[in-house]
Enzyme design. Sequence first.
Site, PDB file in Angstrom:
ATOM      1  N   GLU A 263       9.575 -10.084  -0.964  1.00 15.67           N
ATOM      2  CA  GLU A 263      10.007  -8.540  -0.016  1.00 15.67           C
ATOM      3  C   GLU A 263      11.155  -8.893   0.999  1.00 15.67           C
ATOM      4  O   GLU A 263      11.054  -9.757   1.662  1.00 15.67           O
ATOM      5  CB  GLU A 263       8.816  -8.312   0.505  1.00 15.67           C
ATOM      6  CG  GLU A 263       7.674  -7.573  -0.519  1.00 15.67           C
ATOM      7  CD  GLU A 263       6.430  -7.017   0.098  1.00 15.67           C
ATOM      8  OE1 GLU A 263       6.378  -7.135   1.409  1.00 15.67           O
ATOM      9  OE2 GLU A 263       5.413  -6.751  -0.490  1.00 15.67           O
ATOM     10  N   HIS A 281       5.768  -1.424   0.054  1.00 17.75           N
ATOM     11  CA  HIS A 281       4.437  -1.883   0.923  1.00 17.75           C
ATOM     12  C   HIS A 281       4.388  -0.747   1.882  1.00 17.75           C
ATOM     13  O   HIS A 281       4.229  -1.100   3.096  1.00 17.75           O
ATOM     14  CB  HIS A 281       5.013  -3.077   1.994  1.00 17.75           C
ATOM     15  CG  HIS A 281       3.956  -4.082   2.332  1.00 17.75           C
ATOM     16  ND1 HIS A 281       4.205  -5.324   2.336  1.00 17.75           N
ATOM     17  CD2 HIS A 281       2.776  -3.956   2.697  1.00 17.75           C
ATOM     18  CE1 HIS A 281       3.069  -6.009   2.612  1.00 17.75           C
ATOM     19  NE2 HIS A 281       2.312  -5.227   2.803  1.00 17.75           N
TER      20      HIS A 281
END
Length: 531
Positions: A263, A281
């Site tokens: 990420e 997220h």
Amino acid sequence: MAPKVLVSDKLSETAVQIFRDRGIDVDFMPELGKDKEKLAEIIGQYDGLAIRSATKVTPTILEAATNLKVVGRAGIGTDNVDKEASSKKGVIVMNTPFGNMITTAEHAIAMMFAVARQIPEASESTHAGKWEKSKFMGVELTNKTLGVIGAGNIGGIVCDRARGLKMKVVAFDPFLSEEKAEKMQVEKVELDELLSRADFITLHVPFTEGTKNILSAENLAKTKKGVRIINCARGGLVDEEALAELLKSGHVAGAAFDVFKEEPAKENALFNLPNVVCTPHLGAATTEAQENVALQVAEQMSNYLLTGAVENALNMPSVTAEEAKVMGPWIKLADHLGAFAGQMTDEPIEAINICYDGVVSEMNLEALNCSVIAGILKKANPDVNMVSAPVIAKERGVQISTTTQDKTGSFDGYIKVTVVTSKRERSVAGTVFSDGKPRFIQIKGINIDAEVGANMLYTTNKDVPGIIGTLGGTLGAMDVNIANFTLGRADVGGEAIALLYVDGPVSAEARGKLEETGMFTQVKPLAFDVA
């Protein structure tokens, strides 16, 4: 002087105000989360650092953080904090695991609905002016089996919500007892059984060596055909490439992921596959959750800096505010006992054995152990504290053992510390009186009753006349004033000890004068932190 806290990420003004209301100096500088050079330049001024995900607490930052005592993460994940380096530095790392539990659980349920009914693709198609009603055939959740991997705080909420949707819930969690599972009205199963039975699988575990790739290619192959998989926990729990292949083959009917192995996720094997729902997220991304975790981290950090209460720490046993009030004198005693044993020991320590008797045996022993170990190691490393001590002891191969027992003597409770080296064992015991003051009550098996002072002198000798006079006369001649004097002996004419509380440090010259008398087998000045 009031403690000083730096907020280097975006926190609500209400949270910042909590610090101020508690009497803590706080600097709100959210731009520093992405300016590591500036952060390193000023971090040495602060006792606490409050962050979200932008700030990276690296060894470089910690090296510059000369006064830092606590890092508070507003949220659950602490991947942006080097916890090993923090522990070695003696910095407590806290998170806020409860502030966003409901939000994350609700996101998992929402993702499950989305993948069951193909809502994102149907929405995109409809926005494009298509009317592909027959293309997006979904499935109901009612009477389907949900497999929950990890039935802790968030997983437990998901279980509760799923039962409300009339789903059958099976859970895999090594820490879930049969009694707790029955109370939650879920069926506890092993992982292989969950994989073979579940129509939907949702993950709610942290990322550790034990959970890394828990849904590996091998385990994914064991799943029921047509399964749908939801991950709103942590990236790295699922083999994303293997899952992508099973999605393409049709074995897995759909997936919904809020977290990814890397990420920010710019590219991923799951992207652009049919019936795969992806979000960036967002598990904790609600107004309520962001406010909750911000308020919680401000309260936790304030409590620690002002009262010593340790809540939701990841590298130290937690001590609640209520425990801190009761345990404070016992934690101080544990430190004194450790400091005594440490200052008396010159050879490498192989083991530390700690016995807790009576009332203290029912307290937070992990925290007390940390205090004992810290006291012992301060001789070699004055900067050691309750956070770093267990790490250093482990690195040195020191074995720590703890025993508890019911009240065995005249004291309501006591702590006995035994240090083991290749040459000897040395023990010291103490208790806390009703006035809250720690006392030494036994050294080398010899009973005494000694108040703890900042500067003390310990001597050993044969039980012969003249010891008191020699100690008093010699120290008086060297201008050392005795505040308290305690004697003890094993037997008449046998080994004896003296522990003196003096008004200032005993000089090397004074020690030498006592040794020159030939009456003492050991003369040892000691120092204790009684502040």
